[in-house]
Structure formats: C-alpha cells, structure tokens
Write a protein that holds these residues in place. Structure first.
Motif, PDB file in Angstrom:
ATOM      1  N   ASP B 304      67.442  30.279  24.038  1.00 28.99           N
ATOM      2  CA  ASP B 304      66.270  29.402  24.055  1.00 28.99           C
ATOM      3  C   ASP B 304      66.109  28.711  22.715  1.00 28.99           C
ATOM      4  O   ASP B 304      66.078  29.366  21.675  1.00 28.99           O
ATOM      5  CB  ASP B 304      65.000  30.241  24.302  1.00 28.99           C
TER       6      ASP B 304
ATOM      7  N   ALA C 292      68.688  34.788  28.145  1.00 24.42           N
ATOM      8  CA  ALA C 292      68.345  33.380  27.917  1.00 24.42           C
ATOM      9  C   ALA C 292      69.533  32.449  28.160  1.00 24.42           C
ATOM     10  O   ALA C 292      69.559  31.327  27.670  1.00 24.42           O
ATOM     11  CB  ALA C 292      67.774  33.194  26.516  1.00 24.42           C
ATOM     12  N   SER C 502      63.419  36.539  27.851  1.00 24.19           N
ATOM     13  CA  SER C 502      63.662  35.180  27.360  1.00 24.19           C
ATOM     14  C   SER C 502      62.360  34.653  26.797  1.00 24.19           C
ATOM     15  O   SER C 502      61.359  34.589  27.515  1.00 24.19           O
ATOM     16  CB  SER C 502      64.162  34.289  28.502  1.00 24.19           C
ATOM     17  N   GLN C 506      62.856  31.628  30.981  1.00 23.38           N
ATOM     18  CA  GLN C 506      63.793  30.902  31.851  1.00 23.38           C
ATOM     19  C   GLN C 506      63.703  31.338  33.304  1.00 23.38           C
ATOM     20  O   GLN C 506      63.812  30.524  34.221  1.00 23.38           O
ATOM     21  CB  GLN C 506      65.221  31.089  31.346  1.00 23.38           C
TER      22      GLN C 506
END
Ligand SMILES: Cc1ncc(C[n+]2csc(CCOP(=O)(O)OP(=O)(O)O)c2C)c(N)n1
Ligand SMILES: Cc1ncc(C[n+]2csc(CCOP(=O)(O)OP(=O)(O)O)c2C)c(N)n1
Ligand code: SF4
Ligand code: SF4
Ligand SMILES: [Mg+2]
Ligand SMILES: [Mg+2]
Lengths: 265, 544, 544, 265
Positions: B304, C292, C502, C506
């Motif tokens: 991310d 992620a 994440s 996500q």
C-alpha cells in the motif's frame, strides 16, 4: 581527516567474521583519505538488497538503499542531474551479475561516471545460500543441492568486453590494498568496476583459499593500459577453479581514459 | 459547416503528413480540426489513413464517414468505400483500378511524387478543391526540411487539380493544432522537467522524439537507457538527487516498472510516469487503442502506498495535467501516473494553448537540526533535502525505515511509517476534495440521462450527448477518485451509461468500487476509437 | 488442555529447529500444534523466536502469551518479558543476566551446544519439563543429519533439566505437521508438476528449497534462472511445450513478472505463479507478513484477460488449492496465482494430509483437420497441441491473432478473439458458481455478527469467533470472486467486520467492488500476525 | 526436400529490400536441407517484437511469438521439458542486446541448447528508428538526433566472454553463407549465437557498406577452436567503425563442445 564521523547508530547484523566488514572498513578509510578533496556531502551511496546492501545503513553518508539489482541505475540518474556527486554503488554478486546484469553491462558500455563495488561472495547469502553467477559448479546451495548445472561467469572478462574503463578485483581480506583500489576507482573518471572477493563465512567461507592464492597485479608487473594483457590476466582464474595451484590476481586489470556518459549526453 | 476528409495509402508515403498539413492550413484559416491517424504496425506498405474533420465550431471526435476521400491505392478504395456518403468526392491515384461511385478526380500522386513528398501533392489537390489560396499552403510547407521540392510538387498538384467547393476563411482562430503527445511534452517542460528518460514504445514514443528534437531549446536532458527497468530506476535516482524526472511508456513497459513503482512509494521519491495505453493484453495491437490498463495503473506495485493517477482526454488536458503532475509528484513526494491512450496521444486537436511555466517549490528542509528524510509530520509529507547539501545526510530506503531512513523491523516504527504514508494519502485526498475540476461535465447539462466516461471518449460523448440530450461526465483523476464530486453530478440521474474501451469493463468496476452502479454500458474494443456514428447508433438503438 | 512455548535466541542457533522438533514430538503424541516462526532479515545474531502452541483440540493461530519461555540470551528475555503470564516457567541460558519473575530453570545451552545443535538441547529441556519420555524425542531426532551428536546433547539436557508438569499422550493423531510452503510444494507435485522454475525470494523460497531437495524423489526438474523475468518466460515456454510449470516469488518478483503475466493471458498459456506476500511496499519488511498485494495480484498485467487467484489460509489448503491450481491452469489455459503470505507459508500446522495425484487431462486437439491454436469455441477454451506433434503447427502469439495464431490488426478478428477470452472468463465463473467450497464458513455459525477475512487470518478469526460468538467467513478464491456465495453467507448479518492485514484496506475495497459494505474493520499492519489476544481485545473493545 | 511447405498465408509487411528477407530465405533453405534429419514438427521458433519478430508469422512451423526481449527464455523453458525440440530464436538487436541482454548472457553462460539468430540492423526499426546497443555513435535516431552519447557494444566479444560455445556472424546479403551458418548453429549441441548483419533499408541502409567490407573467416584460415584468435577477430571490427578500410569478418568465430544445460540440470 579523523574529523569525519562515518558511523551510524544502526546495529550491525553481519555474521561475525564476514568479509563485508573488510569492505566497510576499506571504504571508510578511503572516504576519510579523500575527504580533503571531496566534500563528504557529495558522496552518494546506493546498494542492492542482500547482506552487502546493509552497508549503507552503517555509513553516515547520503544513500539510496535501492532494490535488488538496480542500484547502478539509481546512481546514473543522480549523476545525470548533478555532476558534482560522487556516486558509489555497493552491489552483490546475485544482485548485479544476475538480477541486474543488464544495468551493469550498460553502465560499462556508457562509461557512466560511477563506481561499482561488487561484494562477490559467490552466494545469495541473505536469502540463505543459493548459487549465484559466480558460484562454482561444486557449490552446494539450497536450490541446487548437487551444485549448479552451469559454470560460473567471469565478471572481469565480461566487464572488459562490455567496455568498462576501470576494471579491478579486490579481496576483502586485504583492507589496505582494497582501500587503494576504491580510491583509484572513485578518482577514475568514467565507469569503475571492482569485483571484491568477499568471503561469506556462513555459506561459502573462501577466506583461507583466497589468502593463499591471491597475488597483486601491480607486484607482478601487469600493465593496466594493455587490454590484451588484461584479458589474459582475467582468464588466469575463472571462478570455477579451486585447485591448489590456482593463482588469483587482484588489483587493477585495466584502466583507460574515455569521455564519460554525462559529458556526452 | 463541417467536413471530413480521409486520406489513405501506404505507410511511408506521407499519409499522416498530408493529414497534418491540411489540418494546419485549416486551423490557420479559423477552423477547429480534429485529426485521427490510423496506421498498422509496419514501416512500409500496408494501409495507413488519416481522417481530418473540421468545422467552424469546436470538434474533438472522429467520424467514420467522409466528404472527401483521397486514395493512393486500390486497398484504400476497398477499405474506405464504406466510409463514403452520397456525394463524397474521391481523389484517386491515376493507377487505381477499383471503381467508385460519385465524383472522381484522378491525379498522378504516385507517379509525380516520391515517398513522404506525396503529402504535398495531396495538400495541393485538396487546397485546390477547397479553393483555399495557394499561399495558405505554402505557409505551412515552409517549415518542412525540403521546402523547395515540396513546394514544386504542391504547386504542380494545386495547378492541375480541380475545384469542388469553397471552404472560406472563418472568424477567430480556434487554437493551436497539436497532439496529445505534444501536450504531454510541453506540459512536462512547463512543469519544470529536467530530464526525460525513456525507452521507445508505441504510442508513448512521440513524446520521447519531440523532447529529444527540442531538448536544447527546452534546456533539458533526454536519454534512452537499456530497458524500462533501467529507465525507471534512473528516474528515481535523478529525483532523489533533486532533478524533476519523467518517463513515458505503454502497458508492457509500465509492467516492467511496477517493482520500482513500489520503491517510489516506499522511498517517497517524486516521479512521473506517462502511460499511453494501446490494444492489449501483451503486445496486443500496438498502434491502436484501448482503455484496459486502468485498474493496473491504480493497483500496480506490491504493498500500500499513495499515488496519483490523472487521465487527460485531449491535447490541452495533456498539457495541463502533465504540468500539474510534475508539481503534484514533488508536492506530495509520490509517483504520479499520467494515463492516456493511443487516440489521446496521437490524435491532433485544435485547442487554445497558453503556455506558462508553473513550478511550485516543494516542501524543503529548513536546514536546522539533524536532517531526517522521513520526518513524521501531520500531513505525512517530510521536508526534502538533496545530496550535496552541507549538513544533511539524505538516506532513502526501500526497506521499511525510521525517520532518518535507516532500516527497521520494529513493529512500532513500521506502524508509524505506514500511518505516515496513509496520512499522506489522506492529505492528497483532501487536496482534491471539493475541487470542481476533478470532474468534467458537458453535453446536455440538464439531462437526467448521463454518459459517464473517461479519457479519449470524452470528445465523442460530449458531441453525441449534446445532440441526443445526454449529460456527460468524466473524472479527470482516477486516483484519488473524485467520488463525491462524481456522485454530485450523477445525483438524480435516471440513466447512467458507462462508455469505455475495455471488454471487461474496468472503468465500470472502478465505479462499482465507489458504489456507483451504471444502468447501461457501451463497450468498444475493436481497438479503434469510438466514431461519432458508433455512439449515435448505440444510443439511438436504446431509445427505440 | 492448551499450552504455548516461546523459544528465543539468535539467528543461527537453532531456534526454528527447536520449535519444529518440539512440535513434531507433540504431534506424535496426539496434539494439534501451530507454530509461528519470527525472524528478522539477517543470518547470524539478532533475535529469532518460535512460538509453539499446542492443544488436544485443533488450533491454527498464534497467541502472544506463553506458558514456557526459553531464552538463550538477554535480548530474548527483554523481548518476551511482556509475553509471560503469571506462572510462566522460564528456561534461561546460564549466562543470561536479565532478571525474570517466577520459576526459572538455568541451563548451559550455549556452553554445551554449538549453533543449530542448541535445538536438541532445548528439546531435551522441554521434553523433560513435560515429562515426555526420552524415546519420543529420539524418534524425531533420528531424521537429523548429525543424529549422534544431537542425541548426546539432547540426552545431556534431558537428564540434567527439571520436570514441570506432565503433558500426557492424547488420543488420535491430529494430522501431519507441515508448513504452508510444504503444502504448496506437495500440492504442486500432486497436481502434475514437471518443472519448478524460481528465483530466490523470501518468503517463497522454502518451496524452491523443498522441491530442490526432493526433486529426484518427485521426478521433477528444479531450476533457478537469472531473474524473475527470465523465470516466468521459461515457465511459459515450458507450458507451451506441454510441461506443467510453476514458479514462486514475492511481491517484488511478481511485479517483474507482470509483463509476462499479460503474455500468458494473451497467448493463453497455462501457468501457475505462487505469490507469497510479505511486509511491503518495496523491499519492505521481508521476513514478516502483510496482505497488501491482493489488488495487485487481481489486476496485474496490462489489458483484459481472465485469471484465477486462489488464497489458501493454512498448510492443508496450500496443498489442495495448489494441486487444483495446476489443473485449473491447464483446464482453462490461464494464469493461476496462488496467493499466500508469510504466515501461511512459514507457519506450521497440524492437519490431516491425504496425498493423492490429481492430474486432469486438459482439452486436447483430436488430431483431425488443420490445427488451430486459438480455435474459436463456445466456452472460449481452444484445444491444445504441443510442438513435436506430427501434423500440427502450434503458433502461440503475444500479438492479437487469428485462430491459427497469426498476427492480426483486423478489427473484426480482434473483437472475436477478445470475445473468446471474455467467454472463457465467463466459463470460469460458471465453473465455480454454486460451488459451496468457494467460501469457508466457521466460528459461531448462527451468529448475526460476522467476521469476514481471507488468508492467514482465518485460524485466529475462527477461534475468536467461536469464543465471542461471531460467524466467520472467508472467500477461498479471490478471482473469480465468489460474490453470490459470500452474500449468501452474509445475508441477514447485523454486523460485518472485515479483518485484514493491509493499512489501506485492500480486501475491503474488493468487497466494496462487489457491493459488500462492511460495518467495521480490524486492520493490522505491524507486519506481525494477528495474535489471538489482538483480535479478542479489539472485539471486546467493541462490545463495551 | 522440396516437400516442406514453409509459407504461411500471412501478408509480408517488411519494406521491399529489407535484409530480413535474406534471413528468412536462408532459414527456409536451412530447414529444407535439414528436414531429412529433423522432423519439421520438432522445430520451434520464437521471436521478440520488432520487424525481425514478424518472421515467425511467415514460417509455417511451431512458433511462440514472444514479447520484447524474452524469446530465448521461452525457448529454454521448452527445451527443458522436451529435449527433442529444435529451438531457434529470431531476436532483434534492440530486443536482445538491450531489453533482453540478461537472458542472452545467461543462455550463453548455461550453454542452453538453443540457437539465437540476431537480426542486427543496429536500429529499433519497428518503433521508427531509435539507436540500439550496436548503433554507431554517428547514428542519428529519433531519440538522439545528434547520435547516441555512447559507443556501440561488440556482441561477438560479449558472447565470447559470456561463455557461448558457438559464436558466429552472418550477413543477410549473403544467403548461401548464412544458410550454412544457420545449419551449423542448429546442429551445434549447446548455445549457438549468430549476429546477422541485417541492413534496414529504411532507417540504416548498410547493404553497400557490408557488401564491400565483409570477408569470410573460413576463407581467411581462421581456427574457430582458438579462443584467443576468436577474440582478436571479434575486435577486428567494433561496430563503430565505418571507414573505407574496415574489414568485417563473417563466419564462425568460435566453436567448442561442452555439456549442455539440459544435460546438466
Ligand atoms: C526482485 C527481487 N527478487 C528477489 C529478491 C530476494 N533477494 C533478496 S537478497 C537476495 C540475494 C542477494 O544476493 P547477493 O546480491 O549476492 O547479496 P548477498 O546477500 O550475497 O550479499 C535476493 C535474491 C528481492 N529482494 N527482489
Ligand atoms: C517492454 C517493451 N518495451 C518496448 C516495446 C516497444 N518495441 C517494440 S519493437 C521495439 C524495437 C525493437 O527493436 P529491434 O529488436 O532491434 O527490432 P527491429 O524492429 O529492429 O527488427 C520496441 C522497443 C515493447 N514492445 N515492449
Ligand atoms: S551470511 Fe555471509 S555474507 Fe551474509 S553477513 Fe553472514 S557471512 Fe556475511
Ligand atoms: S524498417 Fe527496416 S528492418 Fe523494418 S522492415 Fe523496413 S527495412 Fe526491414
Ligand atoms: Mg552474494
Ligand atoms: Mg533492430
């Protein structure tokens, strides 16, 4: 020049006795000795990923801790926009002879004015010991328990044929000699390449062997301006030989002046 | 008054050049011109055509049918017979054997002119047909390398061809005639570009070529490295050292850059990637169009990290959005993707272009105390310093790191840094929130029927929307996605038709992700643009 | 009856081995063991620890607190002081200076045993503590290379240490003790693997190592090429030639493969990529965990093409899903991604493993007529033939192509081929539609409060769900996403809490894309697993 | 062996006079002549992207039309699972000396039993004429209107130093000679490399120059088993020289027998 503080607070996590300590020490000494000519803030280091890469955490200089195989291109980008920077890449043998070989070949072809110091321990060490392009075929790694099904590459020969203008080999066990090589490489205008024989005491402890078989080119009367002689010397030891009568030349194989990439762009 | 002209022939005989020469003349006498260039992936032979559409009102979309068709060979006649209307005037090379209906002018294009020079022959014939004074043509030819030779050919054809109708000079210049690629290049320069680093790839290469050709004038460096991975890592290195760097590529090259995109995210290195979409997947249909790299561009790279994705739909937006992209990259220290597609990149538009340098200063270190590359701040943006700065040690890192930039594996520090980057995402979101221009609106503004689209379809949607009574809506930023602004514009809509060039409906998926549920869809994926007739037909079909 | 043991020390002194040896003994006397291995990215020194949790009931999640803590150095004491409970028994190396509370057993681990051999010392001490007969220990030591030396050390420590409590043999063997990585490797072999081609990358490398070590036994080839781009292109070549090929990597390596992923999609080449997620972005936190890369794995590669993404959450699922992955790849001629994360890959689970070869024959050319690699079919799947087949010319292509496989730029053929691939997407969707096992369900099945999660969090969610009265739901396929099946399970839920690793959420985005709107979220991203205590605390916090 | 129909229905879209026609013809002839020994269904071709890549559309044999730079790895994968295949890669100079250089170096290092035929037109032609690694510094391409700021690489030298066991240069303008080279390369067990001087009549028409300056190694008494002699011959023309007294050797520079990768895996 003892005024330069090159240490950081990062905990050093190399195995005790690792050849990387020798490279670190030689580089620190080289920077100290050069600090009269080169302001420390103009140094930029970059590194790949691997045990070798940790070196940039341990040196209190500008650094771009890059990804696997790409450090030389980060440095080339820097040099193109700021020619006063002194760009030194600490790269691994897995890093730059495998993943990043394209960038190494082209940095040499272009004569980019950067220095590549290869921590050549002939193993992917941080990933726990697989074979690399310079591992001999008797190297028993985790992905090739019976040894790699291919012969090692000879990076000295490759760099000579790729057009590098400064081609050298050092040994992490001979710090004063390595320091001089590093200084010469940094001072060289154009692409400087040093393959540093760096024993990995955990996965491939070559210290005893190198200590026994290395000899210095400059003491053997080698002429580093003679390309053919450089090729001959490069072939003297081919990274697969481990016999008792091997002779491993260290020092500068070849050096020539040529316009740099940055000048020509 | 509106006309359209198709010029067809082989690659290498100046088809594109003929289209552009004609267009430039038309623009210089006050017309708005939109030019679509269609060419396969080869160097000589095959079939190229350019479709020049012009009007005294602003136009930004291609049409299928032509009032004039110039065919240098039989293949061109065969290919474009279906594009003729009643009354279409044909200009055929005298060797053409195919029969056509209607008015035909036969000229020795191939006999009298060689290769790319045929463009001047075609120009001569067409200007004569339009009764546009010779001088107007000479004015645009002047810029060519072989002016004299071209002039001769041009005059020969002008003099020997026939008049058809008068295309009069109209009032008010509608703008500059330039392509999306030129817009990108100029926008980058005016956004402070120091260095353009790229590997050739259609349809992004025109930017490389344009910048290389003008690098001295622009005071920039242009380099072509060994491959895209080398490229993007040079871009990051240059940016780390303080240079505004940018690259351009298409889907395959972008794919190769994604590992380093993630590095840009982690190391917070400002970087701009121009991604010009083409027929995909894989090598696909390299000289044609598609919009199927959208979700890839949004989610490319592991992990991310914040990014910005802007999506221009015409040459002017290319200029403005790219100029902004460079500033955004440096303001927020994030990768910014400028996402276009073949028909944004390679079509020519007539738009007012007011060039102005806009180079905002990024957040810089004030020089006091110890420099920390990743200083934790409220907005998630840390002050920049560059190597070479006395007193600063600038440590960038691909590993998770502490504020100084030294590697950490400590869970608390990891969370702090991830929170910092997520705060930056939020800072970026807020920066755009409430900005009117995150979404463009056009067509019939009061309609409850809405066409929602993005990128290259904007022109055709607006025109058709106006004709058939649809409002048209387009997000200009795909990340951060202007969801509130978009919902505002969609509020009360009875019909929401999503128009896009992706067989799997990537744009619709993105709308879904943000809770927007279209009621209908028009997906085109033959890799050709949406011609006005296509959308008219689709929408009329729905009405019945 | 449940206990947990932490063993801490430096890298290189057998911490992981000690954990696994102990676990194997416990499994052999009937316990279910879950072992979490925690290690930083270094080779010697630093701090490693293994957390062995065991119970007479099935367990699949890590806990923070330990009943027994073995500390070979001071750092281990400092790091794990907070993990002690009241009554925790400490086994300290005699040189440890840090003070601890409670029962302490001091032993000369470092003095008497070297390096990895310390694992046998630790085993000796712990078996004695548990009053488990010496023979049980010898049984697992037997498989070691230096059995004799290890035996000596083991016995020395067994004999000199103290008893604490009796861990009795319990009824019924709970299963095999194996890691996710071993599950992946065995699943691949039983799915018909011919060749494994990979470049080392944590945490995917254990699969490479395991397969390399056993390649003769499995009758497969294992090769390590120059880089990940080289890897994935060899995989495609091998598959084109008829070999079942697979690779494994982590986020950065996967990024490098994405250009070729798109090629797999276009050329319809069966291929399996094992993607083991780790702390990201970029080099990130390479020996720790994160989730992620989810959206990247779903949308990686330019253009639209069908793919399958499966997400195992434990060792048995690794086995089953990977075995299925190979068959799916060949059934549908698509790339299949097996998406795990560090704590699926490197944790050890106790699960029944019934190995069975399942190698379905793909759709093959019947040998009649002209062979067309891309024959247009109703289900979008074309019959396969391989080079070397008399009478067949097998033409694969990265460009858009006609049925034979020759490049085309013709809009009609392009649409036909894209439609074919989209039909294949639909065929795949239908194949899974209605299959119960596309979603796993656990916890308190009747609860209206639901934890929805994926991958490595499954074990902890189920356990906590059962304790606190939450139903737990997990999609096993991320593409095609089992949206209907999931909605079925979520129907009537009052609370839907999404649990993921994440920072940007996500998985929640993916749920949103399919119209599922969670009411709450637990996101952990310190790159450590969700320990049972973490989730208990979060959920209890909510209740109040 | 005129029974082999090697033509497809694909329209040939190379420029009239392109050097690629010579390579296509030479290869077709080689296949015909080899078809007694090698069943045609055992041939597999692979290609990169570029003008050169189109060749696989024009030949009615198994083919994997790959992406830019990767064809040699596709072939290596094939060969590893089916050793009876005869794997031939048609690659470009941009394709395999730039984008895919890592794969070329390693195919050579490993001695993978495949053949690489490089259509070396010293230009990225399909993308309309940028410089490649073998373009001379006076090549005025679209990305470098004043010529590339770097000297060309010497692929023959590079391949020799990378460990290739069959290293040759051909000329697309001498079809019978090229045909023999291709046959020898295919028959060679191990990695075979042919750099084919392929004039691009549109972007870099080197036909006249090559015609004038090429000479045949086998007629000059060159011993292809002598590595040092091969290095010398490789250096004779360095891809930047365009003078009137240049001598460009074509033929086999080097050939040696070594166990193949597939045998060793
Ligand atoms: C793209 C990518 N592939 C793989 C890795 C995993 N990786 C990390 S370090 C390393 C080995 C590096 O070996 P070398 O460069 O020789 O460094 P050493 O540890 O021996 O110093 C690898 C393969 C990675 N980080 N990125
Ligand atoms: C990853 C990637 N980058 C760039 C391209 C664009 N591209 C297509 S062909 C080509 C040039 C190829 O040059 P060369 O290999 O010399 O082939 P030639 O056309 O000269 O035969 C390039 C760069 C691509 N297809 N893929
Ligand atoms: S594993 Fe080898 S290279 Fe790495 S730190 Fe230890 S000794 Fe050095
Ligand atoms: S552009 Fe050059 S290489 Fe390509 S087909 Fe034409 S002549 Fe041949
Ligand atoms: Mg190494
Ligand atoms: Mg070329």
């Amino acid at each position: 020049m003892s005024g330069v503080n090159l240490k950081t607070y990062a905990e050093n996590t190399w195995c005790p006795g690792c050849g990387n300590f020798g490279i670190l020490r030689a580089f620190e000494m080289a920077v100290e000795e050069l600090s009269g000519e080169i302001p420390v803030e103009n140094f930029v280091l970059s590194s790949g990923i691997g045990c070798h890469g940790k070196i940039v955490d341990y040196i209190n200089l500008n650094s771009f801790y890059s990804i696997h195989g790409r450090a030389l291109n980060n440095l080339q980008g820097m040099k193109l926009v700021n020619d006063s920077l002194v760009c030194v890449g600490f790269v691994g043998d897995g890093d730059i002879y495998a993943e990043g070989i394209s960038h190494l070949v082209f940095a040499a072809k272009r004569n980019a004015d950067i220095t590549a110091i290869v921590h050549d321990n002939r193993a992917y060490s941080l990933t726990t010991g697989q074979f690399t392009p310079t591992s001999p075929s008797h190297f028993k790694g985790k992905s090739t328990p019976e040894g790699p099904p291919e012969d090692p590459m000879n990076p000295i020969l490759l760099m000579l044929s790729a057009g590098a203008t400064f081609v050298a080999r050092g040994f992490a066990g001979d710090i004063p000699h390595l320091k001089e090589l590093i200084k010469a490489a940094i001072k060289h205008r154009g692409f400087s390449f040093i393959d540093v024989l760096q024993p990995c005491v955990t996965f491939y402890n070559t210290f005893p062997y190198y200590r026994k078989h290395c000899y210095k080119l400059e003491e053997a009367g080698h002429d580093p301006t003679d390309f053919n002689a450089a090729v001959e010397k490069a072939k003297e030891w081919d990274y697969s030989e481990d016999s008792e009568d091997a002779k491993i030349p260290i020092g500068i194989f070849y050096q020539v002046e040529k316009p740099t990439y940055e000048e020509r762009v | 008054m509106e006309r359209s002209v198709i010029i067809g022939g082989e690659a290498g005989e100046g088809i594109k050049e003929a289209g552009n020469l004609l267009s430039r003349v038309l623009v210089s006498i006050g017309y708005s011109v939109f030019t679509y260039h269609d060419y396969p992936s080869l160097i000589r032979g095959g079939h190229n055509f350019s479709s020049v559409r012009f009007s005294n009102e602003g136009i930004y979309a291609p049409v299928r049918k032509a009032d004039y068709i110039v065919a240098l060979d039989d293949r061109s006649v065969k290919r474009h017979r279906g594009d003729a209307k009643e009354g279409t005037v044909w200009f055929l090379d005298e060797k053409v054997k195919e029969e056509v209906e209607g008015t035909v002018v036969r000229l020795p294009f191939r006999g009298e002119a060689k290769g790319v020079m045929r463009s001047s022959a075609v120009l001569g014939a067409l200007l004569k047909a339009f009764r546009i004074p010779k001088e107007e043509g000479l004015e645009v030819l002047k810029d060519l390398k072989n002016f004299e030779e071209n002039r001769k050919i041009f005059e020969l054809f002008y003099d020997s061809s026939q008049e058809v109708e008068e295309i009069v000079e109209v009032e008010g210049i509608k703008g500059e005639y330039f392509s999306g690629s030129e817009g990108i290049a100029l926008g980058a320069v005016d956004g402070g570009l120091d260095i353009y680093i790229a590997y050739p790839m259609t349809p992004a290469s025109p930017v490389l070529h344009y910048l290389a050709a003008h690098k001295k004038e622009f005071g920039i460096k242009v380099v072509q490295p060994e491959n895209e991975i080398g490229v993007i890592n040079m871009v990051l290195g240059a940016a780390y050292a303080g240079g505004r760097a940018m690259t351009g590529t298409s889907g395959g090259g972008f794919a190769l850059m994604t590992e380093t995109l993630s590095l840009a995210g982690m190391s917070e290195t400002p970087s701009v990637i121009y991604l010009a979409q083409r027929g995909a997947p894989s090598t696909g249909v390299p000289t044609y169009t598609e919009q199927a790299d959208l979700l890839f561009s949004l989610f490319a790279g592991h992990g991310d990290f914040p990014r910005i994705v802007v999506a221009p739909s015409n040459a002017l937006e290319c200029y403005l959005f790219t100029r902004e992209a460079l500033n955004l990259a440096w303001k927020f220290q994030v990768p910014v993707i400028v996402l276009s597609s073949k028909n944004v990149a390679e079509s020519f538009f007539t738009q007012p272009l007011e060039r102005e340098k806009v180079v905002e200063e990024p957040k810089l270190w004030d020089g006091s105390g110890e420099y920390k590359r990743y200083l934790i701040t409220d907005d998630g943006v840390s002050p920049l310093a560059f190597p070479g700065t006395k007193g600063a040690v600038v440590k960038s890192n691909s590993y998770e790191h502490d504020e100084v930039g030294i590697t950490t594996e400590d869970p608390r520090q990891i969370v702090e840094m991830k929170d910092k980057r997520e705060r930056k995402r939020e800072t970026i979101r807020k920066f755009f929130e409430g900005r009117e221009d995150t979404v463009s609106v056009g067509g019939d503004l009061n309609s409850k029927r809405v066409l929602v689209t993005w990128g290259e379809n904007w022109g055709v949607c607006c025109e058709v929307g106006e004709e058939l009574g649809y409002k048209t809506v387009k997000p200009n930023y795909m990340e951060p996605f202007p969801v509130n602004r978009l919902k505002e514009e969609l509020e009360g809509a009875k019909e929401v038709i999503v128009v896009e060039l992706s067989p799997a409906g990537q744009f619709e998926k993105l709308l879904n992700l943000y809770g927007i549920k279209p009621t209908g869809r028009f997906r085109k994926y033959d890799t050709r643009p949406i011609f006005k007739e296509d959308l008219l037909k689709f929408l009329s079909g729905r009405e019945r």
